[in-house]
Motif scaffolding. Structure first.
Motif, PDB file in Angstrom:
ATOM      1  N   LYS A   1      -6.752  10.723   2.376  1.00 45.97           N
ATOM      2  CA  LYS A   1      -5.874  11.796   2.864  1.00 45.97           C
ATOM      3  C   LYS A   1      -5.569  11.474   4.321  1.00 45.97           C
ATOM      4  CE  LYS A   1      -6.028  16.653   4.207  1.00 45.97           C
ATOM      5  NZ  LYS A   1      -6.735  17.944   4.113  1.00 45.97           N
ATOM      6  N   VAL A   2      -4.304  11.474   4.659  1.00 40.65           N
ATOM      7  CA  VAL A   2      -3.952  11.277   6.057  1.00 40.65           C
ATOM      8  C   VAL A   2      -4.111  12.614   6.766  1.00 40.65           C
ATOM      9  CG1 VAL A   2      -2.149  10.622   7.690  1.00 40.65           C
ATOM     10  CG2 VAL A   2      -2.393   9.380   5.529  1.00 40.65           C
ATOM     11  N   VAL A   3      -5.082  12.671   7.665  1.00 43.82           N
ATOM     12  CA  VAL A   3      -5.386  13.897   8.407  1.00 43.82           C
ATOM     13  C   VAL A   3      -4.619  13.824   9.723  1.00 43.82           C
ATOM     14  CG1 VAL A   3      -7.218  15.254   9.469  1.00 43.82           C
ATOM     15  CG2 VAL A   3      -7.666  13.988   7.341  1.00 43.82           C
ATOM     16  N   ARG A   4      -3.708  14.778   9.958  1.00 47.28           N
ATOM     17  CA  ARG A   4      -2.899  14.757  11.177  1.00 47.28           C
ATOM     18  C   ARG A   4      -2.580  16.172  11.598  1.00 47.28           C
ATOM     19  NH1 ARG A   4      -0.555  13.902   5.816  1.00 47.28           N
ATOM     20  NH2 ARG A   4       1.706  14.016   5.903  1.00 47.28           N
TER      21      ARG A   4
ATOM     22  N   ARG B   1       4.171  -3.225   4.371  1.00 49.77           N
ATOM     23  CA  ARG B   1       3.030  -4.071   4.776  1.00 49.77           C
ATOM     24  C   ARG B   1       1.772  -3.237   4.991  1.00 49.77           C
ATOM     25  NH1 ARG B   1       6.071  -7.759   9.369  1.00 49.77           N
ATOM     26  NH2 ARG B   1       7.979  -7.946   8.150  1.00 49.77           N
ATOM     27  N   GLY B   2       1.964  -2.024   5.502  1.00 51.08           N
ATOM     28  CA  GLY B   2       0.814  -1.145   5.741  1.00 51.08           C
ATOM     29  C   GLY B   2       0.046  -0.855   4.465  1.00 51.08           C
ATOM     30  N   PRO B   3       0.674  -0.185   3.476  1.00 55.98           N
ATOM     31  CA  PRO B   3      -0.049   0.101   2.235  1.00 55.98           C
ATOM     32  C   PRO B   3      -0.486  -1.161   1.478  1.00 55.98           C
ATOM     33  CG  PRO B   3       2.183   1.050   2.211  1.00 55.98           C
ATOM     34  CD  PRO B   3       1.939   0.566   3.586  1.00 55.98           C
TER      35      PRO B   3
ATOM     36  N   MET C   1      -1.501  -4.065   2.872  1.00 56.74           N
ATOM     37  CA  MET C   1      -2.704  -4.600   3.521  1.00 56.74           C
ATOM     38  C   MET C   1      -3.890  -3.636   3.383  1.00 56.74           C
ATOM     39  SD  MET C   1      -0.901  -6.452   6.818  1.00 56.74           S
ATOM     40  CE  MET C   1      -2.403  -7.104   7.573  1.00 56.74           C
ATOM     41  N   TYR C   2      -3.597  -2.341   3.289  1.00 58.12           N
ATOM     42  CA  TYR C   2      -4.649  -1.338   3.088  1.00 58.12           C
ATOM     43  C   TYR C   2      -5.477  -1.611   1.831  1.00 58.12           C
ATOM     44  CZ  TYR C   2      -6.549   2.885   0.959  1.00 58.12           C
ATOM     45  OH  TYR C   2      -7.356   3.767   0.299  1.00 58.12           O
TER      46      TYR C   2
ATOM     47  N   LEU D   1       4.119  10.866   1.826  1.00 55.62           N
ATOM     48  CA  LEU D   1       4.429  10.527   3.226  1.00 55.62           C
ATOM     49  C   LEU D   1       5.396   9.347   3.280  1.00 55.62           C
ATOM     50  CD1 LEU D   1       3.966  10.990   6.228  1.00 55.62           C
ATOM     51  CD2 LEU D   1       1.805   9.762   6.060  1.00 55.62           C
ATOM     52  N   ASP D   2       6.573   9.602   3.832  1.00 59.20           N
ATOM     53  CA  ASP D   2       7.607   8.569   3.989  1.00 59.20           C
ATOM     54  C   ASP D   2       7.265   7.741   5.231  1.00 59.20           C
ATOM     55  OD1 ASP D   2       9.874   7.032   4.375  1.00 59.20           O
ATOM     56  OD2 ASP D   2      11.281   8.686   4.106  1.00 59.20           O
ATOM     57  N   LEU D   3       6.923   6.473   5.015  1.00 58.96           N
ATOM     58  CA  LEU D   3       6.521   5.615   6.134  1.00 58.96           C
ATOM     59  C   LEU D   3       7.712   5.004   6.858  1.00 58.96           C
ATOM     60  CD1 LEU D   3       3.495   3.688   4.562  1.00 58.96           C
ATOM     61  CD2 LEU D   3       3.422   5.636   6.138  1.00 58.96           C
TER      62      LEU D   3
ATOM     63  N   PHE E   1       2.174   7.249  -0.402  1.00 59.76           N
ATOM     64  CA  PHE E   1       3.181   6.768   0.544  1.00 59.76           C
ATOM     65  C   PHE E   1       4.447   6.314  -0.176  1.00 59.76           C
ATOM     66  CE2 PHE E   1      -1.115   5.768   2.047  1.00 59.76           C
ATOM     67  CZ  PHE E   1      -1.154   6.598   3.161  1.00 59.76           C
TER      68      PHE E   1
ATOM     69  N   SER F   1       9.957  -2.528   5.444  1.00 60.72           N
ATOM     70  CA  SER F   1       8.981  -3.343   6.196  1.00 60.72           C
ATOM     71  C   SER F   1       7.670  -2.591   6.377  1.00 60.72           C
ATOM     72  CB  SER F   1       9.559  -3.752   7.557  1.00 60.72           C
ATOM     73  OG  SER F   1       9.547  -2.660   8.452  1.00 60.72           O
TER      74      SER F   1
END
Lengths: 223, 223
Positions: free
Chosen positions: B220-223, B196-198, B200-201, B187-189, B162, B193
């Motif tokens: 792996k982000v599956v989408r 915080r996601g990565p 807290m992950y 992946l550009d989040l 990320f 701000s």
């Protein structure tokens, strides 16, 4: 199996539909079962929902759902889960398995909501402490409702769901249920304290949703 | 490119080796560059490390590393990152890109360590607020050092890293650097701000490590 869901929003309704489809007896517990026509955020009204299930989706009080279900699912909003389980008299229902799929979110400062989970705050542990009679298993909180019940619709199901809990037999029961949904990679993280991981991960999930523009996503643990 | 790393532990050493291998000029900044023989948690002593790089890995003060690097990397322990960047006089180095790969962890209650990130506490945002001259990009904090620099060694590289930051050009620079490491799914989040996601992950990553018995893992982000 007779399954009682505590909660009646879109997650409860989606899980309910799936469980009915799999042949389970399903009781959906709501705060006031007379309010069948209240609008739900995202989900259908309960009258619409129960009608779509051909009457097989039953709506009852939190208390009835908790008493009659052999296995329970907490699908309330995490912020009100403790209160809902108290209203359900969950302390009086014996040693049932409770699958906790909820997240504590804070919508007070706009979107994406804040994720209240932290190393000091874990909903699943809080529920287990309040209801030591229950066998709490944290699962499915890392995934949007449509993917929860139909993992194969996303990349053929090649992604991961987690279970955390103190009771091995309870985790085996939940794992079997997840496999019946189509999950193949069910990763046991360990005891219930490990639920902090998936609960805090929700902060990343919300950003993934925003960045990709779709909640139809999940993570695969590559190892 | 001339790259200054703030920090000299295993993450700094591993990134340093990779960057030297890619032909960059590398300065590794440490609190006291005279202490070349101090034992590092996990990593080599700095004398061993610099010797293994055939002398191409240079060791200097935090301040020299920050002044001489055209691009900076914060690879200190998150708990001391703010202090280290103050010692580095990072406020005086102009508008350089700082890649923040750190996590704030709490080892005071045993292992796994607590993850201090929360919706109220984000290291990357704290660093950006303290050093508005820098262009902070959060990245790589979700992955162990060996996978950071050799993503293809895990499942052929089919997993996700990320980037979060307020400056598009800075994110493009970091993305190009990540691609030179072998990353394909960057992946550009969004703005800083989203870090915080990565951050807290990391609470989940620590449980994945414990559950699988190996830090050689990623999502792996599956989408």
């Amino acid at each position: 199996m007779k399954i009682g869901i505590i909660g009646s929003g879109v997650v409860a309704q989606t899980l309910g539909n799936k469980l009915i489809g799999l042949g389970h007896d399903l009781i959906l517990g709501t705060r006031d079962p007379d309010k069948l026509d209240d609008k739900k955020m995202f989900g259908a009204t309960l009258r619409e929902w129960t009608s779509k299930t051909g009457g097989r989706g039953k709506v009852a009080t939190f208390k009835e759902a908790a008493a009659r279900g052999e296995l329970l699912i907490n699908a309330t909003s995490g912020e009100v889960s403790l209160e809902a389980l108290k209203l359900a008299s969950a302390d009086t229902v014996g040693s049932k398995v409770l699958i906790d799929v909820a997240n504590e979110l804070d919508f007070s400062k706009g979107r994406p909501p804040g994720v209240l989970a932290s190393q000091e705050r874990c909903l699943a542990e809080k529920l287990q402490a309040a209801f030591p009679n229950l066998k709490v298993v944290k699962s499915l909180n890392t995934i949007g409702a449509p993917v929860m019940v139909d993992p194969k619709a996303l990349a053929g199901g090649d992604h991961t769901v987690f279970v955390s809990g103190n009771d091995a037999q309870a985790k085996a029961t939940v794992t079997a249920l997840l496999k019946s949904f189509g999950w193949t990679d069910v990763l046991d993280l360990g005891d219930l304290s490990t639920a902090r991981g998936p609960e805090m991960y929700m902060a990343l999930w919300l950003r993934l949703w925003a960045a990709t523009g779709s909640g139809q996503l999940n993570i695969k643990v590559v190892r």
